[in-house]
Design a protein around this motif. Structure first.
Motif, PDB file in Angstrom:
ATOM      1  N   SER A 261       0.647  -0.879   0.361  1.00 18.99           N
ATOM      2  CA  SER A 261       0.352  -0.327   0.125  1.00 18.99           C
ATOM      3  C   SER A 261       0.578   1.235  -0.080  1.00 18.99           C
TER       4      SER A 261
ATOM      5  N   SER B 261       1.089   4.026  -2.780  1.00 16.63           N
ATOM      6  CA  SER B 261       0.636   5.255  -3.123  1.00 16.63           C
ATOM      7  C   SER B 261       1.675   5.984  -3.324  1.00 16.63           C
TER       8      SER B 261
ATOM      9  N   SER C 185       1.919   6.796  -7.378  1.00 17.45           N
ATOM     10  CA  SER C 185       1.057   7.360  -7.427  1.00 17.45           C
ATOM     11  C   SER C 185       1.169   9.208  -7.410  1.00 17.45           C
ATOM     12  N   SER C 186       1.473   8.977  -5.520  1.00 21.83           N
ATOM     13  CA  SER C 186       2.085  10.904  -5.481  1.00 21.83           C
ATOM     14  C   SER C 186       2.983  11.341  -6.441  1.00 21.83           C
TER      15      SER C 186
END
Length: 269
Positions: free
Chosen positions: A63, A67, A70-71
């Protein structure tokens, strides 16, 4: 060290039990997947707890990695767009009004911090009274942006470091239980100890499965963080140069405006 001891023990038991080498005496083996599931199902409470803990660590690490990827992708895309807009426009005020559109980019925070400091010093006109303060503002904004981007990275590094040891702990406890049961039964055969040791080794394999992606992801994300830090430093210097260049151009015009009333007065006299 524990794996070496277990391997030597298995070899000695195999030499003491010739029937173990007889294919006709061996039970029919199941497929790899079903055998793995069966070993997991037959695991003891300690091994099962270790597997559950490793599963939670794996979910948490993935996770974090997903994340962050993506960021970081959004930040990189917005940084490129912000740089194009900054280099096309010749006025800092225009960039300040549209900077919020590129908010995921860490360059926006560097720009806002330098622009605000420049406004406080000279009202956005002329040379800044304290260029060192602008440089410190750029460094502070860059450090704060990196701190935000580095959140939860320590958890990823921790999981990558301790997952193999958690799996090894389950293996050690499983081997201890296997040899304890072997001593209690009094039958030193390969069939008696092999299932327990094979079940214990699953936790070591699970620890490596959790740790390897976490290590790769941490190294890749850390490299991208260093790249973002370099880009912010470069952009801070570029912005300071743009401010100085704009200030060097504007004073002569101001001086000409001041000279024009003086010349008009002289003509009037």
């Amino acid at each position: 060290m524990t794996i070496m001891v277990s391997t030597l023990s298995l070899a000695l038991l195999w030499l003491q039990d010739p029937s173990a080498a007889d294919p006709s005496a061996a039970a029919p083996s199941a497929s790899g997947g079903s055998a793995l599931l069966e070993m997991i199902h037959n695991s003891g409470p300690v091994a099962f707890a270790v597997l559950i803990l490793l599963l939670l660590c794996s979910i948490f690490s993935w996770s974090i990695m997903l994340s962050k990827w993506s960021s970081f992708g959004k930040a990189e895309t917005q940084s490129k767009r912000f740089l194009r807009a900054f280099r096309k426009s010749g006025r800092l005020g225009e960039i300040a009004t549209v900077s919020d559109q590129f908010k995921p980019s860490p360059l926006v925070s560097v720009f806002n911090e330098i622009h605000d400091e420049y406004q406080r010093q000279s009202g956005g006109r002329g040379l800044p009274r304290n260029p060192v303060a602008l440089d410190r503002a750029a460094q502070t904004a860059s450090s704060e942006a990196l701190t935000v981007m580095e959140r939860r990275m320590t958890w990823l590094a921790t999981i990558a470091a301790i997952a193999p040891f958690i799996g090894l702990l389950g293996t050690v406890m499983g081997i201890i239980d296997a040899f304890h049961g072997l001593g209690a039964s009094g039958t030193a055969t390969l069939r008696a100890v092999a299932p327990g040791i094979s079940e214990a080794l699953i936790t070591t394999a699970a620890g490596l499965v959790v740790a390897i992606p976490a290590v790769v992801g941490y190294n890749q994300l850390t490299a991208r963080l260093r790249e973002f830090g370099s880009r912010m430093d470069d952009f801070g210097r570029e912005l300071l140069n743009a401010i100085e260049n704009a200030a060097m151009v504007s004073p002569p015009a101001a001086q000409d405006d001041r000279r024009q009333p003086e010349e008009q007065r002289r003509r009037e006299f």
